[in-house]
Design a protein around this motif. Structure first.
Motif, PDB file in Angstrom:
ATOM      1  N   ALA A 134       0.839  -1.200   0.000  1.00 56.56           N
ATOM      2  CA  ALA A 134       0.000   0.000   0.000  1.00 56.56           C
ATOM      3  C   ALA A 134       0.872   1.247   0.000  1.00 56.56           C
ATOM      4  O   ALA A 134       1.901   1.306   0.678  1.00 56.56           O
ATOM      5  N   GLY A 135       0.496   2.263  -0.736  1.00 61.86           N
ATOM      6  CA  GLY A 135       1.219   3.536  -0.717  1.00 61.86           C
ATOM      7  C   GLY A 135       1.138   4.209   0.625  1.00 61.86           C
ATOM      8  O   GLY A 135       2.055   4.929   1.045  1.00 61.86           O
ATOM      9  N   ALA A 136       0.065   3.946   1.336  1.00 61.32           N
ATOM     10  CA  ALA A 136      -0.086   4.453   2.703  1.00 61.32           C
ATOM     11  C   ALA A 136      -1.105   3.572   3.409  1.00 61.32           C
ATOM     12  O   ALA A 136      -1.971   2.969   2.762  1.00 61.32           O
ATOM     13  N   VAL A 137      -0.973   3.488   4.716  1.00 60.30           N
ATOM     14  CA  VAL A 137      -1.974   2.762   5.498  1.00 60.30           C
ATOM     15  C   VAL A 137      -3.289   3.530   5.386  1.00 60.30           C
ATOM     16  O   VAL A 137      -3.315   4.756   5.561  1.00 60.30           O
ATOM     17  N   ALA A 138      -4.357   2.805   5.068  1.00 64.40           N
ATOM     18  CA  ALA A 138      -5.657   3.468   4.958  1.00 64.40           C
ATOM     19  C   ALA A 138      -6.121   3.937   6.334  1.00 64.40           C
ATOM     20  O   ALA A 138      -5.857   3.278   7.344  1.00 64.40           O
ATOM     21  N   ALA A 139      -6.785   5.079   6.357  1.00 66.48           N
ATOM     22  CA  ALA A 139      -7.231   5.649   7.634  1.00 66.48           C
ATOM     23  C   ALA A 139      -8.080   4.643   8.407  1.00 66.48           C
ATOM     24  O   ALA A 139      -8.001   4.573   9.642  1.00 66.48           O
ATOM     25  N   ASP A 140      -8.857   3.854   7.689  1.00 68.42           N
ATOM     26  CA  ASP A 140      -9.714   2.875   8.371  1.00 68.42           C
ATOM     27  C   ASP A 140      -8.924   1.772   9.057  1.00 68.42           C
ATOM     28  O   ASP A 140      -9.455   1.062   9.924  1.00 68.42           O
ATOM     29  N   ASP A 141      -7.687   1.604   8.662  1.00 66.59           N
ATOM     30  CA  ASP A 141      -6.868   0.535   9.244  1.00 66.59           C
ATOM     31  C   ASP A 141      -6.043   0.995  10.447  1.00 66.59           C
ATOM     32  O   ASP A 141      -5.315   0.196  11.044  1.00 66.59           O
TER      33      ASP A 141
END
Lengths: 344, 344, 344
Positions: free
Chosen positions: C165-172
Motif C-alpha cells: 500500500a502507498g499508505a496505510v488506509a485511515a480505516d486501518d
C-alpha cells in the motif's frame, strides 16, 4: 585541617584490617538500561525477564558486571586512590544474583602487604566482599595494587604474601538457586552453540569492533561511583585524554564476546585479570576468547566453561597475546580469565 | 501563521500574570540512574534506599537538583527562550522530596518588571513553583532574566522591582517530614565531619576535577526537557561549541563537593546564584566551598549549613572568586549560595 | 568452524520463510529516561503518567519509536548485517502500546525476493512483527533491503515483488483501547493547535536544531541492541566517523517536530520512509513537516493526521526535499511518511 580524602598510603594498611567502604548504592532498572546503552550487551538472561523466568529465575538479574563495577567502585577511595598500578585479581566468585532494587555496599580485608625494594611503594592485597541490603555476600574477589608510601623512610611491615588459587576450582562455583537450562531456547538466545560444542583450546574471534569515546567511559565510570581522578580530569595528561577505567574495557569485551559466546550467560568466577595496556578514547576495541577448561554442574542443563577473554585495539583475528619476551603485545588491553555458565 | 513557539518578549509579561508551563514529567529510577552517570554524585541519602530509610524517609528521594532541573526546564519556553541573560536566583526553597514515580509540572507568576534604559530589553522577575501530581508544591524559587523587547518602541510598563531576601532565613527552612540523623552512619556516608566540625568562614577545596564533553551536557539538558537552543545547536557559534546549561555546572559542582562535604546531604534552600562565566565543552570543572552560616533545626540530629559553592575552570585551591574590581574572575563559572542539612 | 554470525546473504532467504529473531528485551523506565536524554522528546503523553491517565490510558506508554527501535534492532543480525542499503518501509502499524515492564521480541517473514540485474545482490522484502510477553503483536511493518549474494553464480530465485500500500488506509489505523482526547489539556501539552487547525498541504518549519555527537548515537543504537558494525567501528572509514543509525535521525526529527506539532501525540502508522542521505557526527539536524492527509477516528476527540517528516542538515525554513532531477537534495537526511493521533 583538610576535610577532603587524601586516600590511603602504604603505611595506612595492616594485615587483618577491615575497611567498610562508603556510599551504599541502590541499583535498579535505570542502571540496567544504561548498561545496555553503554555496551553492546545482548546476553538474553540479562535482557529479558521472560528468558530469565524460563531459566528458573524470578526475573532478569542485573548484569554480573554491574555488580562487579558497583562493588569495585566503592573500594576506590580507600584502596586505589594513590595506587600506581592495579596488579591483579584472583578468587573472584559471584555468590548471588543482584536484583533490581537491591542495595549494595562493599567491605575489604587486607590480606597481604609487601614493600617494594625501592622503598617508595608497596603491594597491598585485599579481599573485597559486596553485600546486599540483607547482608548477604553477592560477590567476593581478591585484588592487589601497588600503592605509594606517604613517607619513604617509614619502616616496612612484615611481608605477607597470600597464597592465591590460580583459578577458582569448578567445585567452588556457585550456580544461582533455581537456575535451569533444561528448557533453554537457543534461537531466542541468538546462537545454537551449546557447552558440548566448545573444545578446550578453541579460540573464537568475536569479529565486531567498537570505538570508545570520552563521554561514554566517563558516564560509565561515574555510574559505578568510581572516583579515580585519572578517568575524568583532562588536565592530568598533555594530550587531554583520560585513562579509561579498566572495568569499561572488561564490559565492552564481554559484550563483544556475545558474537560466538551468546550462550555463556552468567559469569560465576573471576580467576585472574590483567589490564595489559592503557585504553584511551578513540581506540577501537575488539575481542577474542579461548576456551581454557570445562566442567559440569549439578544444575539441570547447566555446564561451566572457563574462558580467557582478550580485548585488543588491534585485529582480533590474529589472536595475539604476548610477545616472545613474555610481555603483552602493545595492542592487548585486557587478559581476563573467568568461568561462565552455559547450556549443556 | 506559524505554529511554532517564538517565545515571549518583554512586552508579553505583566505583573500578576500566572503562566502554567507545559509538559508535565514523570520522573523515576531511570532519571536517578542517569543523574549518577552524568555527575559524580555520591551523597548517600540519594544513593541508597537503606541509608534513606535509616534517616527516617520512606526510601531514597530523587536528587534535589533533579527536582530543580525538571521544574526549571519547563519554564524555559515561556521565560527564557528570548533571554539575553539569566541574572539571578533568590528565595528558593525545597518543600517536599520528589519520589520515583512522581509527576512534576511548573507554574510561574510574574512579580517584577523593569525596562532597561536602552529601551531594547527589560528584566522580568518570576516566582516559579514546582508541583507534584497531587498539587503539592515541591519547590519554589524566584529568578530574574533579561528579555528582549519585540518592539523597541513599545512603551515601558511601570517598573516593579520585588524586595527579595538576601538569604532564606533559617527559620523558613523546611526539613522533610520524618527526617532524622540521630542514627547516622558516618562511615557509610563517606566522611566523619559533622555539623559541629564546620566553622563559619571555613573554606574547602574539593580537589577533584571533571572535564565536560558536548555529549554529556546535551544528554543532561535534554533529560530536563530544557529547550534553549544555545545548548544544542553548534551552528550558533563560529567554533561549533555549545553553551553549557548553567544547571549542568551546578550539578557538577555540587557532586564534586562531596569530597569535603559528604554529609551536607539535602539541599533545602537556594539563597542566590550567579552563572559568572559561560562554560564550554573541554573545560575542566573544579569546586570549592565556603561556610557562610549555620543553624539548628527541630529535627533529631539535623543541623543546617549555609554554603557558598564556587565552580571554577581554574585551580580550586586558590579560592579565587572576584577581582579587585568586584567582577568575577574569568575562571569562575558559578557562585551559588544554598542551605543544606547535615548531621549534628 | 566459526561460531560467529556471518549474517545472511541473498541466497539464504526464501519466500514464506519465518525468522524468529534473537534476544528478547524487557523495556522499562530506564529506557524511557534514556529516550528523554537522547532526544529532545516532549510529547506529553509519553512524558507524564498523569497526562496519559487523563487521556484514558493506564499510564504513560513507552514512546512509539522505542517500540520501533527495539523491534527493528532485533532484526539486524538476520536481515541487514550484509545489507548494502535499507531501501524502504511500508504498511507499518502500531497495534498496542508498549508499557514499562513489557518484554519484546521480533519475527520476520520473507514476502518478496528479486535478484538485481548485476547478479551480485538482490532485494529482500520482510514483514516484521514485534510481539510482547503474551504474544500480542504490538507493531508490524514491511521493510526491504538490498543484500549481497554470497556466491555471484548462485541461480536467482523466482522474483516475487509484493504489492504494498502507498499508505496505510485511515480505516486501518488502530487507536489504543481507551484513548480519549475529550478532556485534553492543550496548555499542559504545550501548544493550542488542534487537528482542525491543520490543513492538508500546510508545511511547518520546526525551527530548532540539534548537533549530533558520536557518543550519543552509539549510546542510542546500542540501547536498541542494533549490532550493525558501521555505527560503532571507526576503522570502517578513513575519516573515523561512524554512519549514524537511520532510526536515530527518525527519533531526533520526530522530537524536534514537537515545536509546531506538540499535539501529534501518538504514532499509529508508518506509511513510507527513506534515509535520503547518510548522517554523521557533527551534523546539525533540523526538521520540517508537511500535512499530507487527515482523517477522523471513532475515539472521543481523537483525529488522525498524516505527516511527511523531513530531517535536514540544511535550513529547515527552505522546505527543500528533492531537486529537479527527482533526487533528494544532498542535505536531506530523512523523508518519513506517518500517521499520528491528535486532539480534534
Amino acid at each position: 585541617m583538610s576535610k577532603t580524602n587524601p586516600g590511603r598510603f602504604f603505611e595506612d594498611y595492616h594485615i587483618g584490617q577491615v575497611i567498610r567502604h562508603a556510599v551504599p548504592r541502590t541499583v535498579a532498572e535505570g542502571e540496567r538500561a544504561l548498561y545496555h546503552a553503554l555496551y553492546p550487551a545482548r546476553h538474553a538472561l540479562y535482557s529479558s525477564d521472560e528468558f530469565a523466568a524460563r531459566s528458573g529465575l524470578e526475573g532478569s538479574p542485573l548484569d554480573d558486571l554491574i555488580a562487579f563495577h558497583v562493588v569495585f567502585g566503592k573500594t576506590v577511595p580507600d584502596i586505589s586512590l594513590n595506587a600506581i598500578a592495579n596488579l591483579g585479581y584472583a578468587e573472584g566468585r559471584w555468590l548471588r544474583p543482584v536484583w533490581p532494587g537491591d542495595t549494595l555496599r562493599s567491605e575489604s580485608e587486607v590480606i597481604g602487604l609487601r614493600q617494594n625494594s625501592n622503598g617508595k611503594s608497596g603491594v597491598v592485597w585485599v579481599r573485597t566482599r559486596g553485600l546486599n541490603q540483607v547482608d548477604e555476600v553477592v560477590l567476593k574477589y581478591v585484588r592487589w595494587v601497588m600503592v605509594r608510601k606517604r613517607d619513604a623512610d617509614a619502616s616496612p611491615p612484615d611481608a605477607v604474601v597470600p597464597q592465591l588459587a590460580g583459578a577458582v576450582a569448578a567445585d567452588d562455583l556457585v550456580v544461582p538457586e533455581g537456575l535451569s537450562f533444561a528448557d533453554y531456547d537457543f534461537e531466542l538466545a541468538g546462537e545454537p552453540h551449546r557447552w558440548g560444542d566448545y573444545a578446550v583450546g578453541e579460540k573464537i574471534n568475536h569479529v565486531d569492533g567498537c570505538t570508545v569515546e570520552e563521554a561514554e567511559h566517563m558516564l560509565a565510570t561515574r555510574l559505578w561511583q568510581n572516583t579515580a581522578k585519572v578517568h575524568f580530569d583532562a588536565t592530568n595528561r598533555e594530550d587531554g585524554r583520560r585513562l579509561i577505567y579498566g572495568g569499561h574495557v572488561i564490559s565492552m569485551a564481554r559484550a563483544l564476546s556475545f558474537n560466538g559466546l551468546a550462550n555463556a550467560q552468567m559469569i560465576v568466577a573471576l580467576n585472574a585479570g590483567a589490564h595489559a595496556n592503557p585504553c584511551f578514547s578513540g581506540d577501537t576495541l575488539r575481542a577474542w576468547s579461548e576456551v581454557l577448561d570445562k566442567a559440569e554442574t549439578d544444575a539441570p542443563g547447566v555446564g561451566a566453561i572457563r574462558l580467557r577473554l582478550v580485548a585488543t585495539k588491534g585485529d582480533s583475528a590474529d589472536f595475539v597475546l604476548k610477545g616472545e619476551d613474555g610481555k603483552y603485545d602493545p595492542q592487548v588491553l585486557l587478559d581476563l580469565d573467568y568461568w561462565a555458565l552455559m547450556p549443556i
